[in-house]
Design a protein around this motif. Structure first.
Motif, PDB file in Angstrom:
ATOM      1  N   ALA A 100       0.834  -1.202   0.000  1.00 39.77           N
ATOM      2  CA  ALA A 100       0.000   0.000   0.000  1.00 39.77           C
ATOM      3  C   ALA A 100       0.869   1.251   0.000  1.00 39.77           C
ATOM      4  N   ASP A 101       0.501   2.216  -0.852  1.00 37.59           N
ATOM      5  CA  ASP A 101       1.122   3.533  -0.838  1.00 37.59           C
ATOM      6  C   ASP A 101       0.401   4.436   0.159  1.00 37.59           C
ATOM      7  N   GLN A 102       1.080   5.476   0.588  1.00 36.15           N
ATOM      8  CA  GLN A 102       0.569   6.324   1.661  1.00 36.15           C
ATOM      9  C   GLN A 102      -0.508   7.308   1.213  1.00 36.15           C
ATOM     10  N   ASP A 103      -0.621   7.582  -0.075  1.00 32.56           N
ATOM     11  CA  ASP A 103      -1.497   8.662  -0.519  1.00 32.56           C
ATOM     12  C   ASP A 103      -2.583   8.217  -1.493  1.00 32.56           C
ATOM     13  N   ASP A 104      -2.788   6.909  -1.647  1.00 30.80           N
ATOM     14  CA  ASP A 104      -3.892   6.401  -2.447  1.00 30.80           C
ATOM     15  C   ASP A 104      -5.149   6.312  -1.590  1.00 30.80           C
ATOM     16  N   VAL A 105      -6.245   5.960  -2.235  1.00 34.02           N
ATOM     17  CA  VAL A 105      -7.479   5.594  -1.529  1.00 34.02           C
ATOM     18  C   VAL A 105      -7.987   4.313  -2.165  1.00 34.02           C
ATOM     19  N   TRP A 106      -8.086   3.257  -1.366  1.00 28.28           N
ATOM     20  CA  TRP A 106      -8.533   1.962  -1.860  1.00 28.28           C
ATOM     21  C   TRP A 106     -10.049   1.937  -2.014  1.00 28.28           C
ATOM     22  N   LYS A 107     -10.515   1.303  -3.086  1.00 27.45           N
ATOM     23  CA  LYS A 107     -11.936   1.035  -3.210  1.00 27.45           C
ATOM     24  C   LYS A 107     -12.297  -0.116  -2.257  1.00 27.45           C
ATOM     25  N   PRO A 108     -13.520  -0.122  -1.719  1.00 31.94           N
ATOM     26  CA  PRO A 108     -13.863  -1.099  -0.664  1.00 31.94           C
ATOM     27  C   PRO A 108     -13.621  -2.553  -1.051  1.00 31.94           C
ATOM     28  N   GLU A 109     -13.758  -2.864  -2.339  1.00 33.99           N
ATOM     29  CA  GLU A 109     -13.631  -4.257  -2.770  1.00 33.99           C
ATOM     30  C   GLU A 109     -12.207  -4.660  -3.111  1.00 33.99           C
ATOM     31  N   LYS A 110     -11.225  -3.775  -2.924  1.00 39.48           N
ATOM     32  CA  LYS A 110      -9.867  -4.034  -3.414  1.00 39.48           C
ATOM     33  C   LYS A 110      -9.295  -5.363  -2.915  1.00 39.48           C
ATOM     34  N   LEU A 111      -9.233  -5.547  -1.612  1.00 44.66           N
ATOM     35  CA  LEU A 111      -8.630  -6.775  -1.079  1.00 44.66           C
ATOM     36  C   LEU A 111      -9.441  -8.007  -1.455  1.00 44.66           C
ATOM     37  N   ASP A 112     -10.745  -7.910  -1.337  1.00 41.45           N
ATOM     38  CA  ASP A 112     -11.588  -9.064  -1.628  1.00 41.45           C
ATOM     39  C   ASP A 112     -11.435  -9.496  -3.081  1.00 41.45           C
ATOM     40  N   ARG A 113     -11.380  -8.529  -3.983  1.00 41.42           N
ATOM     41  CA  ARG A 113     -11.233  -8.877  -5.398  1.00 41.42           C
ATOM     42  C   ARG A 113      -9.881  -9.552  -5.650  1.00 41.42           C
ATOM     43  N   ALA A 114      -8.822  -9.016  -5.084  1.00 42.57           N
ATOM     44  CA  ALA A 114      -7.500  -9.613  -5.283  1.00 42.57           C
ATOM     45  C   ALA A 114      -7.484 -11.065  -4.822  1.00 42.57           C
ATOM     46  N   LEU A 115      -8.055 -11.313  -3.654  1.00 40.22           N
ATOM     47  CA  LEU A 115      -8.043 -12.670  -3.115  1.00 40.22           C
ATOM     48  C   LEU A 115      -8.910 -13.609  -3.938  1.00 40.22           C
ATOM     49  N   GLN A 116     -10.042 -13.113  -4.416  1.00 42.72           N
ATOM     50  CA  GLN A 116     -10.894 -13.940  -5.265  1.00 42.72           C
ATOM     51  C   GLN A 116     -10.161 -14.304  -6.559  1.00 42.72           C
ATOM     52  N   CYS A 117      -9.478 -13.332  -7.146  1.00 44.29           N
ATOM     53  CA  CYS A 117      -8.746 -13.603  -8.393  1.00 44.29           C
ATOM     54  C   CYS A 117      -7.625 -14.611  -8.169  1.00 44.29           C
ATOM     55  N   LEU A 118      -6.914 -14.475  -7.065  1.00 45.32           N
ATOM     56  CA  LEU A 118      -5.832 -15.408  -6.768  1.00 45.32           C
ATOM     57  C   LEU A 118      -6.369 -16.795  -6.458  1.00 45.32           C
ATOM     58  N   GLU A 119      -7.500 -16.860  -5.788  1.00 46.31           N
ATOM     59  CA  GLU A 119      -8.107 -18.161  -5.488  1.00 46.31           C
ATOM     60  C   GLU A 119      -8.515 -18.878  -6.768  1.00 46.31           C
ATOM     61  N   ALA A 120      -8.919 -18.099  -7.774  1.00 46.53           N
ATOM     62  CA  ALA A 120      -9.337 -18.681  -9.046  1.00 46.53           C
ATOM     63  C   ALA A 120      -8.164 -19.097  -9.925  1.00 46.53           C
ATOM     64  N   ARG A 121      -6.958 -18.660  -9.557  1.00 42.80           N
ATOM     65  CA  ARG A 121      -5.754 -18.994 -10.323  1.00 42.80           C
ATOM     66  C   ARG A 121      -4.720 -19.611  -9.380  1.00 42.80           C
ATOM     67  N   PRO A 122      -4.840 -20.886  -9.071  1.00 41.11           N
ATOM     68  CA  PRO A 122      -3.922 -21.510  -8.103  1.00 41.11           C
ATOM     69  C   PRO A 122      -2.455 -21.436  -8.526  1.00 41.11           C
ATOM     70  N   ASP A 123      -2.195 -21.260  -9.829  1.00 38.91           N
ATOM     71  CA  ASP A 123      -0.821 -21.171 -10.298  1.00 38.91           C
ATOM     72  C   ASP A 123      -0.201 -19.803 -10.031  1.00 38.91           C
ATOM     73  N   ALA A 124      -1.020 -18.798  -9.741  1.00 35.83           N
ATOM     74  CA  ALA A 124      -0.537 -17.415  -9.671  1.00 35.83           C
ATOM     75  C   ALA A 124       0.141 -17.115  -8.335  1.00 35.83           C
ATOM     76  N   GLY A 125       1.174 -16.271  -8.396  1.00 31.34           N
ATOM     77  CA  GLY A 125       1.859 -15.828  -7.187  1.00 31.34           C
ATOM     78  C   GLY A 125       1.709 -14.350  -6.916  1.00 31.34           C
ATOM     79  N   LEU A 126       1.303 -13.591  -7.930  1.00 28.62           N
ATOM     80  CA  LEU A 126       1.238 -12.131  -7.811  1.00 28.62           C
ATOM     81  C   LEU A 126      -0.006 -11.606  -8.508  1.00 28.62           C
ATOM     82  N   TYR A 127      -0.771 -10.798  -7.786  1.00 29.02           N
ATOM     83  CA  TYR A 127      -1.921 -10.085  -8.341  1.00 29.02           C
ATOM     84  C   TYR A 127      -1.570  -8.606  -8.452  1.00 29.02           C
ATOM     85  N   SER A 128      -1.978  -7.992  -9.564  1.00 25.80           N
ATOM     86  CA  SER A 128      -1.896  -6.540  -9.713  1.00 25.80           C
ATOM     87  C   SER A 128      -3.108  -6.097 -10.517  1.00 25.80           C
TER      88      SER A 128
END
Length: 320
Positions: A100-128
């Motif tokens: 996390a950067d100090q001066d951004d503002v996260w949308k409420p779904e940010k973390l949940d979306r990242a985790l859902q995407c990673l869960e759907a791709r067991p081969d993946a190590g990095l989400y962006s």
């Protein structure tokens, strides 16, 4: 593309926030973390020597939560990239790491979306993901650039496309990357997110580059890295490529990866070794070797600029 929540993800997340004289906009970022749909997180703020009220703001924020949920720690004081790389040592077993950067503002779904995407791709190590570029007052200006892919080691060696302020790493990626991070810190790599893209893809893990905008990316004079979607920004980056700055970044990345090459796939080790040798050759021969390796940027124009810089001798490693 709207985000449609699919269900609860069973995971724990360490949020690593890099802080340096960020008091002006820090409160908005902390509030956006508090407002995440995904609640099973803890926050470590790594302060790299602030002289403003930022650390005190973190302490007040921490008082709103049970002990240990929010912690302020001292960074290595060697610049932003080293600060973020040092955070690879922080997650506990099984935790994901969200930067996390100090001066951004996260949308409420940010973390949940990242985790859902990673869960759907067991081969993946990095989400962006993409971001919503905003002015200093957080008024939206434009979405960050979309890239077609693929996102792999051949691209990662020559281009950074995984925005660090959106990155989330899996526990498996963290376990490997924390072993390699000291070499990257010693080399003072230009961008922690670029190095993470290189290392994780080189280690054989998939890379997710989500086309959804997950946060508001504030642009102001103090931004370490500005937007790259405007013509002036593109001209500036092209100038860096031909001025030799980009070549220097390539060499530091190669040295950092080479120091931890035993953690990479055998085919990545071979590609890295050939790339390192190519960077010592005269321009036309270097360009031929880069083409044989299949190195490419995300657009035809970017790839053409890469090979033009190689032919012009702007990427060459000076021996001796």
């Amino acid at each position: 593309m709207p985000w449609q929540k699919q269900g609860k993800v069973l995971a724990k997340v360490l949020i690593g926030l890099g802080l340096y004289n960020g008091a002006q906009h820090l409160a908005a970022q902390l509030d956006s973390i508090a407002a995440q749909d995904f609640m099973d997180w803890r926050l470590v703020v790594s302060d790299d020597g602030s002289a403003d009220a930022g650390p005190a703001m973190v302490e007040r924020f921490a008082a709103r939560y049970p002990a240990g949920t929010v912690r302020l720690t001292r960074g290595p004081a060697k610049g932003a990239s080293c600060n973020f790389l040092s955070m690879l040592a922080l997650p506990e077993a099984g935790e994901y790491l969200a930067l996390a950067d100090q001066d951004d503002v996260w949308k409420p779904e940010k973390l949940d979306r990242a985790l859902q995407c990673l869960e759907a791709r067991p081969d993946a190590g990095l989400y962006s993901a993409r971001t919503t570029i905003c002015d200093n007052d957080l008024n939206p200006l434009a979405p960050s650039r979309s890239f077609p892919g693929p996102f792999n080691f051949q691209n990662a060696l020559v281009q950074a496309v995984t925005a660090g302020n959106t990155c989330v790493l899996t526990p498996a990626a963290i376990r490997l990357a924390r072993q390699a991070a000291p070499a990257a810190m010693a080399q003072r790599v230009e961008s922690h997110d670029w190095w993470l893209y290189q290392f994780v893809s080189g280690a054989g893990m998939g890379i997710i580059r989500d086309d959804v905008e997950v946060l508001f990316y504030r642009q102001h004079d103090e931004n370490l890295k500005g937007r790259n979607d405007t013509l002036p920004a593109m001209r500036s980056r092209l100038g860096q490529l031909f001025a030799g700055s980009y070549g220097g970044w390539l060499h530091r990345n190669v040295d950092a990866l080479s120091a931890a090459s035993d953690l990479l796939l055998p085919e990545s080790q071979e590609t890295l070794a050939r790339f390192s040798r190519a960077l010592t050759k005269p321009g036309p021969l270097m360009a031929i070797d880069l083409a044989r390796l299949g190195l490419r940027r995300q657009t035809p124009m970017g790839t053409a600029a890469l090979y033009a810089a190689a032919i012009a001798g702007r990427l060459r490693r000076k021996e001796g």
